[in-house]
Design a protein around this motif. Structure first.
Motif, PDB file in Angstrom:
ATOM      1  N   VAL A 122      -5.785  -3.575  -1.948  1.00  0.00           N
ATOM      2  CA  VAL A 122      -6.706  -4.615  -2.397  1.00  0.00           C
ATOM      3  C   VAL A 122      -6.032  -5.981  -2.371  1.00  0.00           C
ATOM      4  O   VAL A 122      -6.635  -6.992  -1.989  1.00  0.00           O
ATOM      5  CB  VAL A 122      -7.227  -4.276  -3.804  1.00  0.00           C
ATOM      6  N   ALA A 123      -4.752  -6.027  -2.763  1.00  0.00           N
ATOM      7  CA  ALA A 123      -4.020  -7.296  -2.729  1.00  0.00           C
ATOM      8  C   ALA A 123      -3.911  -7.829  -1.298  1.00  0.00           C
ATOM      9  O   ALA A 123      -4.070  -9.034  -1.060  1.00  0.00           O
ATOM     10  CB  ALA A 123      -2.634  -7.116  -3.343  1.00  0.00           C
ATOM     11  N   ASP A 124      -3.661  -6.946  -0.359  1.00  0.00           N
ATOM     12  CA  ASP A 124      -3.599  -7.368   1.043  1.00  0.00           C
ATOM     13  C   ASP A 124      -4.952  -7.865   1.519  1.00  0.00           C
ATOM     14  O   ASP A 124      -5.025  -8.837   2.297  1.00  0.00           O
ATOM     15  CB  ASP A 124      -3.132  -6.207   1.919  1.00  0.00           C
ATOM     16  N   ALA A 125      -6.027  -7.203   1.101  1.00  0.00           N
ATOM     17  CA  ALA A 125      -7.365  -7.648   1.494  1.00  0.00           C
ATOM     18  C   ALA A 125      -7.667  -9.027   0.922  1.00  0.00           C
ATOM     19  O   ALA A 125      -8.237  -9.897   1.610  1.00  0.00           O
ATOM     20  CB  ALA A 125      -8.409  -6.645   1.027  1.00  0.00           C
ATOM     21  N   ARG A 126      -7.289  -9.256  -0.322  1.00  0.00           N
ATOM     22  CA  ARG A 126      -7.501 -10.579  -0.915  1.00  0.00           C
ATOM     23  C   ARG A 126      -6.675 -11.635  -0.207  1.00  0.00           C
ATOM     24  O   ARG A 126      -7.133 -12.773  -0.018  1.00  0.00           O
ATOM     25  CB  ARG A 126      -7.147 -10.532  -2.393  1.00  0.00           C
ATOM     26  N   ALA A 127      -5.458 -11.276   0.170  1.00  0.00           N
ATOM     27  CA  ALA A 127      -4.618 -12.234   0.899  1.00  0.00           C
ATOM     28  C   ALA A 127      -5.215 -12.588   2.253  1.00  0.00           C
ATOM     29  O   ALA A 127      -4.962 -13.678   2.782  1.00  0.00           O
ATOM     30  CB  ALA A 127      -3.215 -11.652   1.084  1.00  0.00           C
ATOM     31  N   ALA A 128      -6.020 -11.656   2.807  1.00  0.00           N
ATOM     32  CA  ALA A 128      -6.697 -11.924   4.079  1.00  0.00           C
ATOM     33  C   ALA A 128      -8.081 -12.539   3.879  1.00  0.00           C
ATOM     34  O   ALA A 128      -8.926 -12.466   4.772  1.00  0.00           O
ATOM     35  CB  ALA A 128      -6.818 -10.623   4.873  1.00  0.00           C
ATOM     36  N   SER A 129      -8.326 -13.083   2.672  1.00  0.00           N
ATOM     37  CA  SER A 129      -9.579 -13.787   2.345  1.00  0.00           C
ATOM     38  C   SER A 129     -10.769 -12.855   2.244  1.00  0.00           C
ATOM     39  O   SER A 129     -11.911 -13.275   2.472  1.00  0.00           O
ATOM     40  CB  SER A 129      -9.862 -14.889   3.378  1.00  0.00           C
ATOM     41  N   GLN A 130     -10.528 -11.609   1.916  1.00  0.00           N
ATOM     42  CA  GLN A 130     -11.626 -10.684   1.667  1.00  0.00           C
ATOM     43  C   GLN A 130     -11.800 -10.521   0.162  1.00  0.00           C
ATOM     44  O   GLN A 130     -10.930  -9.967  -0.514  1.00  0.00           O
ATOM     45  CB  GLN A 130     -11.369  -9.322   2.316  1.00  0.00           C
ATOM     46  N   ALA A 131     -12.906 -11.020  -0.355  1.00  0.00           N
ATOM     47  CA  ALA A 131     -13.154 -10.970  -1.794  1.00  0.00           C
ATOM     48  C   ALA A 131     -13.342  -9.526  -2.237  1.00  0.00           C
ATOM     49  O   ALA A 131     -14.224  -8.824  -1.740  1.00  0.00           O
ATOM     50  CB  ALA A 131     -14.383 -11.805  -2.138  1.00  0.00           C
ATOM     51  N   THR A 132     -12.514  -9.083  -3.167  1.00  0.00           N
ATOM     52  CA  THR A 132     -12.543  -7.694  -3.615  1.00  0.00           C
ATOM     53  C   THR A 132     -12.353  -7.648  -5.120  1.00  0.00           C
ATOM     54  O   THR A 132     -11.433  -8.288  -5.660  1.00  0.00           O
ATOM     55  CB  THR A 132     -11.437  -6.869  -2.939  1.00  0.00           C
ATOM     56  N   ALA A 133     -13.219  -6.910  -5.807  1.00  0.00           N
ATOM     57  CA  ALA A 133     -13.114  -6.689  -7.248  1.00  0.00           C
ATOM     58  C   ALA A 133     -12.785  -5.228  -7.479  1.00  0.00           C
ATOM     59  O   ALA A 133     -13.553  -4.343  -7.102  1.00  0.00           O
ATOM     60  CB  ALA A 133     -14.410  -7.071  -7.948  1.00  0.00           C
ATOM     61  N   LEU A 134     -11.622  -4.960  -8.108  1.00  0.00           N
ATOM     62  CA  LEU A 134     -11.142  -3.599  -8.313  1.00  0.00           C
ATOM     63  C   LEU A 134     -11.111  -3.279  -9.799  1.00  0.00           C
ATOM     64  O   LEU A 134     -10.565  -4.043 -10.603  1.00  0.00           O
ATOM     65  CB  LEU A 134      -9.739  -3.428  -7.719  1.00  0.00           C
ATOM     66  N   THR A 135     -11.712  -2.145 -10.166  1.00  0.00           N
ATOM     67  CA  THR A 135     -11.681  -1.655 -11.541  1.00  0.00           C
ATOM     68  C   THR A 135     -11.191  -0.219 -11.513  1.00  0.00           C
ATOM     69  O   THR A 135     -11.732   0.617 -10.793  1.00  0.00           O
ATOM     70  CB  THR A 135     -13.081  -1.721 -12.181  1.00  0.00           C
ATOM     71  N   ILE A 136     -10.132   0.059 -12.328  1.00  0.00           N
ATOM     72  CA  ILE A 136      -9.544   1.395 -12.372  1.00  0.00           C
ATOM     73  C   ILE A 136      -9.645   1.926 -13.791  1.00  0.00           C
ATOM     74  O   ILE A 136      -9.249   1.255 -14.754  1.00  0.00           O
ATOM     75  CB  ILE A 136      -8.076   1.373 -11.916  1.00  0.00           C
ATOM     76  N   HIS A 137     -10.184   3.109 -13.932  1.00  0.00           N
ATOM     77  CA  HIS A 137     -10.270   3.799 -15.224  1.00  0.00           C
ATOM     78  C   HIS A 137      -9.306   4.976 -15.204  1.00  0.00           C
ATOM     79  O   HIS A 137      -9.245   5.729 -14.220  1.00  0.00           O
ATOM     80  CB  HIS A 137     -11.689   4.289 -15.494  1.00  0.00           C
TER      81      HIS A 137
END
Length: 387
Positions: A261-276
Motif C-alpha cells: 500500500v505504501a508503494d501504491a501511495r508513493a506512485a500516486s495511487q490513493a489507497t485507504a487501508l484498514t486492518i483488524h
C-alpha cells in the motif's frame, strides 16, 4: 432438439415442397403443350426421376446434374425449373464449371428436342437464361453465407477452447505459486526444528539417554521431511523458477501488505487501508493469499479506474480471514490493455484451495468490489495459536 436440427428439418421440408411443386408444374405444363396426350407418361416419368435425384442427398452430385440436364435438353421447358435447382445446388458448393456445362449442354442439345416443348422454337431461352442465372446467384449467396457461418462457428469454438486453456493455465500457475510459497514457508520451519534439535544433540553428555535418542530421532525425521517436501513440492514450481537462495523473491510476509500500500501511495495511487486483528491471528497461507488479493486489486484499479480511491479492509481475526477491496468507477489507465485477464482466476483457485470463496464484480453506481472469505482451520483460538 437444438436449433440447428430444427433449421435443417425446415430446410429439408422446404426443399421437398419446392421440388415437388416444380415437378408437378412440369407435368401439367407438359400435358398442355403436347397434343393429344401422347407424351404425358414419358414427361411424368422424367419429372419424377428429376424429383428423386434432387431430393436424395447422395444423388445430388453427379447424378442429379446429368439426369436433369438430359431431361431439360430433350423436353425443354418441362425441366427448366428443375435445372434451376441443380444450378442452385452447384453454385452453393462452388462448382462453377459444372453449372456452366449443364446449362450450356441443356440449352444446346435442346435444339434437337421435341418441337412443342423446345425452348428455341418458343423463344423461351431468354426466360430460361434469366431463371438459371437468378438461381445460380442465389446459390452463390447462400453457399457463401453457409461457409461464413461455419467459419464464424469454428472461430467461436476456437476462442472458447483457447479461453478454457488460458483459464486452466492460470489455475496451474497459481497452484505452482502456492506450492512454491508453501515450500519456502514449511522448509524454513522444518530447518529451524532441525537446527535447534542439532544444537541440543551436541549436549548429549548433559542429557538423559532417552532424551538424546528422541532428539536424534526428531532431527533425523525433520531433515528427512525437509528433503521429502522439496522433492514433492519443488516439482510444482513454475518453469524456470529458481529455488530460494538462488535469486528467487522470498515469499511475502504480512508486513508486505502495508509496504504494498505504501508503494501504491508513493506512485500516486490513493489507497485507504484498514486492518483488524493481528496478522499472527491467521495462518501463514491466509497471509500469503491476502497479499496476492491486495496486489491484484491494486493492479486492476490502476488499469481500469486510474486515479480513484481504493478502499481496502483486512480482518485477520477468527473464525475467518476477510478481505474487501472497493473502488469507484474511473477512467482506464495506460496499462488497461496489458495483462492476461486471468488474475482473478488464479485468486479464486488459491482461495478455493484454502476452503474459502472469492467474489468480484460491480457493486452499484459503477463501483467495483472484490471480497474474499477464508475460514480458519478448526482448533484455532483467538490468539492464532493451535488449541
Amino acid at each position: 432438439m437444438n436449433s440447428s436440427k430444427i433449421q435443417a428439418r425446415v430446410l429439408a421440408v422446404g426443399r421437398g415442397a419446392t421440388v415437388t411443386s416444380f415437378a408437378a408444374l412440369a407435368v401439367v405444363n407438359g400435358a398442355q403443350l403436347v397434343s393429344d396426350g401422347r407424351y404425358v407418361i414419358p414427361i411424368s416419368a422424367s419429372a419424377v426421376a428429376c424429383a428423386v435425384v434432387l431430393l436424395v442427398p447422395r444423388l445430388r452430385w453427379p447424378v442429379a446434374p446429368i439426369v436433369v440436364a438430359a431431361v431439360t435438353a430433350w423436353w425443354g421447358s418441362i425441366g427448366m425449373l428443375l435445372l434451376a435447382l441443380v444450378l442452385y445446388d452447384l453454385a452453393a458448393v462452388r462448382r462453377t464449371k459444372a453449372a456452366a456445362l449443364c446449362a450450356a449442354a441443356a440449352l444446346g442439345a435442346n435444339l434437337l428436342g421435341y418441337p412443342p416443348t423446345r425452348l428455341w422454337d418458343q423463344q423461351d431461352y431468354v426466360t430460361a437464361l434469366f431463371i438459371w442465372a437468378f438461381a445460380y446467384v442465389v446459390g452463390m449467396w447462400i453457399g457463401s453465407r453457409r461457409r461464413l457461418v461455419r467459419a464464424l462457428a469454428a472461430d467461436v469454438e476456437h476462442l472458447r477452447v483457447e479461453a478454457q486453456l488460458r483459464e486452466e493455465a492460470a489455475r496451474i500457475t497459481e497452484r505452482s505459486r502456492i506450492a512454491a510459497e508453501m515450500h519456502d514457508v514449511l522448509a524454513h520451519r522444518l530447518s529451524l526444528i532441525a537446527l535447534h534439535t542439532g544444537v541440543l544433540a551436541t549436549r548429549n553428555d548433559t542429557l538423559p539417554g532417552p532424551v538424546a535418542e528422541r532428539l536424534a530421532l526428531l532431527r533425523g525425521t525433520s531433515t528427512q521431511a525437509l528433503a521429502d517436501l522439496r522433492d514433492v513440492l519443488g516439482v510444482l514450481r513454475a518453469p524456470g523458477a529458481a529455488p530460494n537462495g538462488a535469486g528467487a523473491v522470498p515469499a511475502p510476509v504480512p508486513e508486505d501488505v502495508q509496504q504494498l500500500v505504501a508503494d501504491a501511495r508513493a506512485a500516486s495511487q490513493a489507497t485507504a487501508l484498514t486492518i483488524h486483528g493481528r496478522p499472527e491471528d491467521a495462518p501463514t497461507t491466509h497471509r500469503l493469499a491476502v497479499y496476492r488479493i491486495a496486489q491484484e486489486a491494486l493492479t486492476n484499479a490502476r488499469k481500469h479506474a486510474d486515479g480513484t480511491l481504493v478502499t481496502m479492509t483486512i480482518d485477520y481475526r477468527p473464525p475467518a480471514t476477510l478481505v474487501e477491496v472497493t473502488n469507484p468507477a474511473g477512467p482506464p489507465g495506460q496499462a488497461a490493455a496489458v495483462g492476461s485477464g486471468y488474475g482473478l482466476v488464479g485468486l479464486r483457485e488459491r482461495v478455493s484451495a484454502l476452503g474459502g470463496h472469492l467474489n468480484a464484480g460491480p457493486a452499484g453506481a459503477g463501483s467495483w468490489r472484490l471480497a474474499a472469505r477464508i475460514p480458519h482451520p478448526a482448533g484455532t483460538e483467538e490468539n492464532g495459536t493451535p488449541a
